[in-house]
Write a protein that holds these residues in place. Structure first.
Motif, PDB file in Angstrom:
ATOM      1  N   GLN A   1      10.226  28.240  14.105  1.00  0.00           N
ATOM      2  CA  GLN A   1      10.846  28.687  12.863  1.00  0.00           C
ATOM      3  C   GLN A   1      11.392  30.093  13.090  1.00  0.00           C
ATOM      4  OE1 GLN A   1       6.827  27.862  10.908  1.00  0.00           O
ATOM      5  NE2 GLN A   1       7.424  29.722   9.886  1.00  0.00           N
ATOM      6  N   PRO A   2      12.656  30.201  13.447  1.00  0.00           N
ATOM      7  CA  PRO A   2      13.235  31.492  13.815  1.00  0.00           C
ATOM      8  C   PRO A   2      13.170  32.506  12.678  1.00  0.00           C
ATOM      9  CG  PRO A   2      14.698  29.687  14.387  1.00  0.00           C
ATOM     10  CD  PRO A   2      13.628  29.120  13.520  1.00  0.00           C
ATOM     11  N   SER A   3      13.073  33.754  13.088  1.00  0.00           N
ATOM     12  CA  SER A   3      13.047  34.847  12.119  1.00  0.00           C
ATOM     13  C   SER A   3      13.565  36.093  12.803  1.00  0.00           C
ATOM     14  CB  SER A   3      11.618  35.093  11.612  1.00  0.00           C
ATOM     15  OG  SER A   3      11.519  36.341  10.973  1.00  0.00           O
ATOM     16  N   ASN A   4      14.302  36.897  12.070  1.00  0.00           N
ATOM     17  CA  ASN A   4      14.801  38.145  12.643  1.00  0.00           C
ATOM     18  C   ASN A   4      13.686  39.119  12.968  1.00  0.00           C
ATOM     19  OD1 ASN A   4      17.457  37.326  12.435  1.00  0.00           O
ATOM     20  ND2 ASN A   4      17.720  38.163  10.382  1.00  0.00           N
ATOM     21  N   ASN A   5      12.492  38.870  12.414  1.00  0.00           N
ATOM     22  CA  ASN A   5      11.383  39.789  12.614  1.00  0.00           C
ATOM     23  C   ASN A   5      10.375  39.277  13.635  1.00  0.00           C
ATOM     24  OD1 ASN A   5      11.996  40.162   9.320  1.00  0.00           O
ATOM     25  ND2 ASN A   5      11.878  42.026  10.527  1.00  0.00           N
ATOM     26  N   HIS A   6      10.704  38.185  14.356  1.00  0.00           N
ATOM     27  CA  HIS A   6       9.845  37.752  15.444  1.00  0.00           C
ATOM     28  C   HIS A   6       9.672  38.907  16.412  1.00  0.00           C
ATOM     29  CE1 HIS A   6      10.037  33.046  15.485  1.00  0.00           C
ATOM     30  NE2 HIS A   6       9.371  33.541  14.474  1.00  0.00           N
ATOM     31  N   SER A   7       8.440  39.223  16.760  1.00  0.00           N
ATOM     32  CA  SER A   7       8.232  40.316  17.699  1.00  0.00           C
ATOM     33  C   SER A   7       8.905  40.021  19.030  1.00  0.00           C
ATOM     34  CB  SER A   7       6.735  40.577  17.892  1.00  0.00           C
ATOM     35  OG  SER A   7       6.073  39.423  18.345  1.00  0.00           O
ATOM     36  N   SER A   8       8.912  38.749  19.454  1.00  0.00           N
ATOM     37  CA  SER A   8       9.535  38.398  20.736  1.00  0.00           C
ATOM     38  C   SER A   8      11.031  38.659  20.734  1.00  0.00           C
ATOM     39  CB  SER A   8       9.275  36.925  21.069  1.00  0.00           C
ATOM     40  OG  SER A   8       7.927  36.710  21.411  1.00  0.00           O
ATOM     41  N   SER A   9      11.686  38.432  19.611  1.00  0.00           N
ATOM     42  CA  SER A   9      13.141  38.530  19.580  1.00  0.00           C
ATOM     43  C   SER A   9      13.635  39.969  19.545  1.00  0.00           C
ATOM     44  CB  SER A   9      13.695  37.759  18.375  1.00  0.00           C
ATOM     45  OG  SER A   9      13.255  38.327  17.168  1.00  0.00           O
ATOM     46  N   VAL A  10      12.802  40.909  19.121  1.00  0.00           N
ATOM     47  CA  VAL A  10      13.232  42.310  19.049  1.00  0.00           C
ATOM     48  C   VAL A  10      12.505  43.203  20.051  1.00  0.00           C
ATOM     49  CG1 VAL A  10      13.836  42.080  16.618  1.00  0.00           C
ATOM     50  CG2 VAL A  10      11.578  42.941  17.225  1.00  0.00           C
ATOM     51  N   ALA A  11      11.481  42.673  20.725  1.00  0.00           N
ATOM     52  CA  ALA A  11      10.700  43.491  21.649  1.00  0.00           C
ATOM     53  C   ALA A  11      11.544  43.958  22.826  1.00  0.00           C
ATOM     54  CB  ALA A  11       9.497  42.699  22.151  1.00  0.00           C
ATOM     55  N   ALA A  12      11.202  45.135  23.346  1.00  0.00           N
ATOM     56  CA  ALA A  12      11.915  45.666  24.511  1.00  0.00           C
ATOM     57  C   ALA A  12      11.555  44.901  25.773  1.00  0.00           C
ATOM     58  CB  ALA A  12      11.591  47.144  24.686  1.00  0.00           C
ATOM     59  N   GLY A  13      10.386  44.280  25.811  1.00  0.00           N
ATOM     60  CA  GLY A  13      10.019  43.438  26.937  1.00  0.00           C
ATOM     61  C   GLY A  13       9.488  44.179  28.151  1.00  0.00           C
ATOM     62  N   LEU A  14       8.945  45.380  27.964  1.00  0.00           N
ATOM     63  CA  LEU A  14       8.435  46.155  29.096  1.00  0.00           C
ATOM     64  C   LEU A  14       7.193  45.515  29.712  1.00  0.00           C
ATOM     65  CD1 LEU A  14      10.250  48.401  27.803  1.00  0.00           C
ATOM     66  CD2 LEU A  14       8.507  50.029  28.521  1.00  0.00           C
ATOM     67  N   TYR A  15       7.073  45.656  31.018  1.00  0.00           N
ATOM     68  CA  TYR A  15       5.787  45.406  31.672  1.00  0.00           C
ATOM     69  C   TYR A  15       5.454  46.649  32.490  1.00  0.00           C
ATOM     70  CZ  TYR A  15       8.724  43.822  35.648  1.00  0.00           C
ATOM     71  OH  TYR A  15       9.660  43.729  36.654  1.00  0.00           O
ATOM     72  N   ASN A  16       4.265  47.173  32.265  1.00  0.00           N
ATOM     73  CA  ASN A  16       3.914  48.517  32.705  1.00  0.00           C
ATOM     74  C   ASN A  16       2.434  48.542  33.100  1.00  0.00           C
ATOM     75  OD1 ASN A  16       3.452  51.241  33.015  1.00  0.00           O
ATOM     76  ND2 ASN A  16       3.989  51.815  30.924  1.00  0.00           N
ATOM     77  N   PRO A  17       2.122  48.751  34.377  1.00  0.00           N
ATOM     78  CA  PRO A  17       0.713  48.713  34.801  1.00  0.00           C
ATOM     79  C   PRO A  17      -0.090  49.967  34.471  1.00  0.00           C
ATOM     80  CG  PRO A  17       2.111  49.193  36.671  1.00  0.00           C
ATOM     81  CD  PRO A  17       3.040  48.937  35.514  1.00  0.00           C
ATOM     82  N   VAL A  18       0.601  51.059  34.109  1.00  0.00           N
ATOM     83  CA  VAL A  18      -0.088  52.320  33.813  1.00  0.00           C
ATOM     84  C   VAL A  18       0.343  52.784  32.432  1.00  0.00           C
ATOM     85  CG1 VAL A  18      -0.345  54.747  34.478  1.00  0.00           C
ATOM     86  CG2 VAL A  18      -0.289  52.967  36.244  1.00  0.00           C
ATOM     87  N   THR A  19      -0.607  52.870  31.502  1.00  0.00           N
ATOM     88  CA  THR A  19      -0.261  53.109  30.106  1.00  0.00           C
ATOM     89  C   THR A  19      -1.110  54.221  29.492  1.00  0.00           C
ATOM     90  OG1 THR A  19      -1.819  51.399  29.376  1.00  0.00           O
ATOM     91  CG2 THR A  19       0.447  50.704  29.790  1.00  0.00           C
TER      92      THR A  19
END
Length: 352
Positions: A32-50
């Motif tokens: 059920q698509p939504s403009n507020n899906h976190s997946s659709s707006v996320a930057a998509g970073l992968y970062n081992p040190v946070t």
């Protein structure tokens, strides 16, 4: 009858559906698509040190060696391009930071994640990095919308994708499994983020929404790597830059806010000297869990009802590894990690 009805086609539902199909299962993905899906707006970073203290993220030694090879293989299988292994540069705040990482680069547990220690600031980045910084390996970002679109196309070709709202009241138990809207399934997996809380099956889970905002901007010179300390500065393929994010535990709506934008801009000024023209702001809500760990596994009472959820802001890093683990659990009853198993919250269900 199909093996699994997967509810949700964010990053969790997409990767899990692909893995299950690869293992010979049949699936139906209901999105059920939504403009507020976190997946659709996320930057998509992968970062081992946070974090401010710059420490290895939880389970990094398991997650990150698996991560880039998985996404590269997935690109080939889907005929798409979405992995951007461009690394992350993290400025030091002090000479103490610099000295700490000088020592860590000789430690076996940190070596795989260190590309280079910079003793001086990098002039071309135009940052407040007078103490130098850490260039991370095994880091970058995934263009999540491109991945979702490619996986959707693949599912459509398999006749395994529906775009519709999920109505929990229409899910009926049968002798062989479940019936939903006239179709039969052996099992159901909830991958639908916070919407899982609207169901009787998993409404008791200790999850909540955390709102995050990301700015889209233009700048004179895009960096070739991600810059990250307090906020991230992420160069995209389209001559624009994404800047974020913030974390709002209390929020009135899902819309971008002036307050959130200003919070990000204030942090940006502490990191960068460059000038940015803000083009747009997007917002999404992440499914955060009580202990900041994913929630995976079987319902405490009902057979063949499962959850694969709660990945929060680190979904790009977490989902590939745990989708593989969950697939092995479903196929061969291989054990799940205690730290992610939904069983750790069974007491919340028992107390209802």
């Amino acid at each position: 009858m199909k093996d699994f009805l997967i509810i949700g086609h964010g990053l969790a539902g997409a990767i899990l559906s692909h893995n299950l199909l690869e293992q010979g299962f049949t699936v139906e993905v209901l999105d059920q698509p939504s403009n507020n899906h976190s997946s659709s707006v996320a930057a998509g970073l992968y970062n081992p040190v946070t974090g401010r203290k710059m420490v290895k993220t939880w389970a990094a030694d398991h997650l990150f060696p698996f991560l880039e090879p998985y996404y590269k293989k997935l690109e080939a299988q889907l005929g798409a391009s979405f992995l951007r292994p461009i690394g992350i540069y993290r400025p030091f705040f002090s000479y103490e930071d610099q000295n700490d990482w000088d020592m860590k680069q000789s430690e076996e547990s940190y070596k795989p994640f260190i590309s280079k220690i910079h003793k001086k600031g990098i002039e071309s980045y135009d940052l407040h990095d007078e103490y130098g910084g850490l260039q991370l390996a095994q880091s970058g970002y995934v263009k999540i919308p491109d991945l979702l679109e490619a996986n959707k196309k693949s599912l459509v070709q398999e006749n395994s994708y529906q775009e519709a709202y999920f109505n929990p009241d229409k899910l009926e138990k049968t002798n062989a499994g479940f019936n939903y809207m006239g179709n039969d399934y052996k099992a159901v997996i909830y991958c639908n983020g916070l919407r899982v809380l609207q169901t009787d099956h998993f409404g008791w889970l200790p999850m909540k929404g955390v709102k995050g905002e990301v700015l889209e901007a233009k700048t004179a010179h895009q960096p070739e790597t991600i810059l990250n300390r307090g906020v991230f500065i992420l160069p995209t393929d389209h001559d624009t830059t994404r800047i974020g994010s913030n974390y709002q535990n209390q929020f009135e709506d899902l819309l971008p806010s002036k307050k959130g934008q200003q919070e990000i801009l204030d942090k940006l000024q502490k990191l960068s000297r460059a000038k940015y023209e803000i083009l747009n702001t997007v917002a999404g809500v992440r499914p955060a869990t009580k202990d900041r760990r994913p929630i995976i596994g079987k319902h405490p009472e009902y057979e063949h009802i499962y959850v694969f959820n709660g990945f929060g802001s680190k979904g790009v890093s977490l989902i590939p590894y745990f989708a593989q683990q969950f697939t092995a659990f479903l196929k061969e009853n291989q054990p799940l990690w205690d730290e992610v198993n939904v069983s750790r919250f069974y007491s919340s269900y028992d107390s209802q």
